[in-house]
Design a protein around this motif. Structure first.
Motif, PDB file in Angstrom:
ATOM      1  N   ALA A 156       0.830  -1.208   0.000  1.00  0.00           N
ATOM      2  CA  ALA A 156       0.000   0.000   0.000  1.00  0.00           C
ATOM      3  C   ALA A 156       0.863   1.255   0.000  1.00  0.00           C
ATOM      4  N   ALA A 157       0.361   2.290  -0.660  1.00  0.00           N
ATOM      5  CA  ALA A 157       1.061   3.573  -0.713  1.00  0.00           C
ATOM      6  C   ALA A 157       0.037   4.697  -0.637  1.00  0.00           C
ATOM      7  N   LEU A 158       0.334   5.711   0.172  1.00  0.00           N
ATOM      8  CA  LEU A 158      -0.502   6.901   0.288  1.00  0.00           C
ATOM      9  C   LEU A 158       0.084   7.982  -0.613  1.00  0.00           C
ATOM     10  N   CYS A 159      -0.733   8.495  -1.521  1.00  0.00           N
ATOM     11  CA  CYS A 159      -0.250   9.444  -2.531  1.00  0.00           C
ATOM     12  C   CYS A 159      -1.069  10.731  -2.495  1.00  0.00           C
ATOM     13  N   LEU A 160      -0.413  11.829  -2.810  1.00  0.00           N
ATOM     14  CA  LEU A 160      -1.094  13.092  -3.097  1.00  0.00           C
ATOM     15  C   LEU A 160      -1.121  13.217  -4.606  1.00  0.00           C
ATOM     16  N   ARG A 161      -2.318  13.199  -5.188  1.00  0.00           N
ATOM     17  CA  ARG A 161      -2.445  13.174  -6.644  1.00  0.00           C
ATOM     18  C   ARG A 161      -2.346  14.561  -7.270  1.00  0.00           C
ATOM     19  N   ARG A 162      -2.935  15.552  -6.587  1.00  0.00           N
ATOM     20  CA  ARG A 162      -2.921  16.920  -7.119  1.00  0.00           C
ATOM     21  C   ARG A 162      -3.591  17.819  -6.098  1.00  0.00           C
ATOM     22  N   VAL A 163      -3.577  19.119  -6.374  1.00  0.00           N
ATOM     23  CA  VAL A 163      -4.333  20.099  -5.599  1.00  0.00           C
ATOM     24  C   VAL A 163      -5.259  20.818  -6.568  1.00  0.00           C
ATOM     25  N   ASP A 164      -6.563  20.764  -6.317  1.00  0.00           N
ATOM     26  CA  ASP A 164      -7.552  21.467  -7.141  1.00  0.00           C
ATOM     27  C   ASP A 164      -7.817  22.834  -6.523  1.00  0.00           C
ATOM     28  N   VAL A 165      -7.568  23.874  -7.286  1.00  0.00           N
ATOM     29  CA  VAL A 165      -7.660  25.245  -6.772  1.00  0.00           C
ATOM     30  C   VAL A 165      -8.991  25.877  -7.160  1.00  0.00           C
ATOM     31  N   TYR A 166      -9.674  26.425  -6.173  1.00  0.00           N
ATOM     32  CA  TYR A 166     -10.881  27.239  -6.358  1.00  0.00           C
ATOM     33  C   TYR A 166     -10.558  28.662  -5.927  1.00  0.00           C
ATOM     34  N   ARG A 167     -11.491  29.575  -6.139  1.00  0.00           N
ATOM     35  CA  ARG A 167     -11.247  30.962  -5.741  1.00  0.00           C
ATOM     36  C   ARG A 167     -11.157  31.098  -4.227  1.00  0.00           C
ATOM     37  N   ALA A 168     -11.975  30.322  -3.509  1.00  0.00           N
ATOM     38  CA  ALA A 168     -12.064  30.492  -2.063  1.00  0.00           C
ATOM     39  C   ALA A 168     -11.239  29.482  -1.275  1.00  0.00           C
ATOM     40  N   GLY A 169     -10.611  28.529  -1.929  1.00  0.00           N
ATOM     41  CA  GLY A 169      -9.857  27.514  -1.213  1.00  0.00           C
ATOM     42  C   GLY A 169      -9.283  26.494  -2.167  1.00  0.00           C
ATOM     43  N   CYS A 170      -8.905  25.348  -1.639  1.00  0.00           N
ATOM     44  CA  CYS A 170      -8.333  24.309  -2.487  1.00  0.00           C
ATOM     45  C   CYS A 170      -8.626  22.929  -1.917  1.00  0.00           C
ATOM     46  N   VAL A 171      -8.611  21.930  -2.800  1.00  0.00           N
ATOM     47  CA  VAL A 171      -8.852  20.539  -2.438  1.00  0.00           C
ATOM     48  C   VAL A 171      -7.560  19.751  -2.624  1.00  0.00           C
ATOM     49  N   PHE A 172      -7.147  19.062  -1.553  1.00  0.00           N
ATOM     50  CA  PHE A 172      -6.032  18.133  -1.639  1.00  0.00           C
ATOM     51  C   PHE A 172      -6.605  16.759  -1.990  1.00  0.00           C
ATOM     52  N   ALA A 173      -6.204  16.230  -3.137  1.00  0.00           N
ATOM     53  CA  ALA A 173      -6.735  14.960  -3.626  1.00  0.00           C
ATOM     54  C   ALA A 173      -5.767  13.830  -3.289  1.00  0.00           C
ATOM     55  N   PHE A 174      -6.218  12.928  -2.410  1.00  0.00           N
ATOM     56  CA  PHE A 174      -5.385  11.816  -1.946  1.00  0.00           C
ATOM     57  C   PHE A 174      -5.826  10.504  -2.590  1.00  0.00           C
ATOM     58  N   SER A 175      -4.904   9.558  -2.588  1.00  0.00           N
ATOM     59  CA  SER A 175      -5.190   8.223  -3.086  1.00  0.00           C
ATOM     60  C   SER A 175      -4.358   7.214  -2.315  1.00  0.00           C
ATOM     61  N   VAL A 176      -4.984   6.087  -1.960  1.00  0.00           N
ATOM     62  CA  VAL A 176      -4.233   4.947  -1.437  1.00  0.00           C
ATOM     63  C   VAL A 176      -4.248   3.872  -2.510  1.00  0.00           C
ATOM     64  N   ARG A 177      -3.087   3.523  -3.004  1.00  0.00           N
ATOM     65  CA  ARG A 177      -2.952   2.449  -3.978  1.00  0.00           C
ATOM     66  C   ARG A 177      -2.573   1.170  -3.241  1.00  0.00           C
ATOM     67  N   ALA A 178      -3.401   0.156  -3.377  1.00  0.00           N
ATOM     68  CA  ALA A 178      -3.135  -1.134  -2.762  1.00  0.00           C
ATOM     69  C   ALA A 178      -2.869  -2.163  -3.851  1.00  0.00           C
ATOM     70  N   SER A 179      -1.835  -2.953  -3.659  1.00  0.00           N
ATOM     71  CA  SER A 179      -1.470  -3.982  -4.625  1.00  0.00           C
ATOM     72  C   SER A 179      -1.088  -5.248  -3.871  1.00  0.00           C
ATOM     73  N   ARG A 180      -1.725  -6.346  -4.210  1.00  0.00           N
ATOM     74  CA  ARG A 180      -1.461  -7.591  -3.485  1.00  0.00           C
ATOM     75  C   ARG A 180      -0.067  -8.108  -3.844  1.00  0.00           C
TER      76      ARG A 180
END
Length: 202
Positions: free
Chosen positions: A47-71
């Motif tokens: 498993a790995a925790l990743c930050l995929r990108r930051v989505d910017v709005y006028r009033a704030g921003c979204v941190f987009a996370f992802s956990v990739r799991a691989s057996r």
């Protein structure tokens, strides 16, 4: 004449619309600008925790996370099932523990802080605008196969950060991701605000 009786419609079928405050979630009428802040924050076997990108709005921003799991080849069925259990979106809330979910925090250039996740303070849904920055988690969900899985979640930061360096802190104890942090320069985020567009405006 129809066999079925006419359905009586209520006088006011639609409930009054309730606007969600901007400090709770990003506006739905804006098209954000993605900033490619992409990195692997933490990893463990399978498993790995990743930050995929930051989505910017006028009033704030979204941190987009992802956990990739691989057996992994050496994983038993039980180890894989345990990993998948910890990625189920409702399991952490049933357990009600900080260890059961992703916790995210930010330290802004002016020194103020905000925390999102199970242990976060309750952000106000009504009333006056809060004084300090707010960080709210949303958008959890994922998909994949018997061998690979991608679980995604977002953290909405309001208001938009000031010029300087922002520290993003993360922790997910149930998955073995110990507390860590990265520094993000806010200049690209501030620049991206100029290109945010309204979806409905001509």
């Amino acid at each position: 004449m129809s066999f079925f009786p006419e359905v009586e419609r209520p006088a006011d079928p639609c409930p009054a619309r309730v606007e969600t405050p901007i400090w709770v979630r990003p506006p739905e009428n804006e098209l954000p600008v993605p900033v490619p802040v992409t990195t692997v924050l933490a990893r463990r076997p399978g498993a790995a925790l990743c930050l995929r990108r930051v989505d910017v709005y006028r009033a704030g921003c979204v941190f987009a996370f992802s956990v990739r799991a691989s057996r992994q080849a050496e994983m038993t069925d039980q180890q894989w099932f345990d990993l998948m259990d910890n990625l189920q979106p409702r399991r952490p809330f049933r357990r009600g523990t900080a260890e059961g979910s992703l916790r995210v925090g930010v330290e802004l250039p002016d020194g103020s802080k905000a925390i999102g996740g199970v242990m976060a303070h309750r952000y106000p849904l009504h009333g006056a605008e809060p004084q300090g920055p707010q960080l709210s988690m949303s958008g959890s969900g994922g998909g994949g196969s018997d061998e690979n899985y991608d679980y995604r979640m977002n953290a909405w930061l309001w208001p938009a950060p000031q010029a300087g360096s922002l520290r993003l802190v993360y922790d997910w104890a149930a998955l073995g991701f110990n507390e860590g942090s990265i520094t993000i320069e806010t200049t690209p985020l501030i620049t991206a605000q100029e290109n945010v567009r309204s979806i409905w405006a001509e």
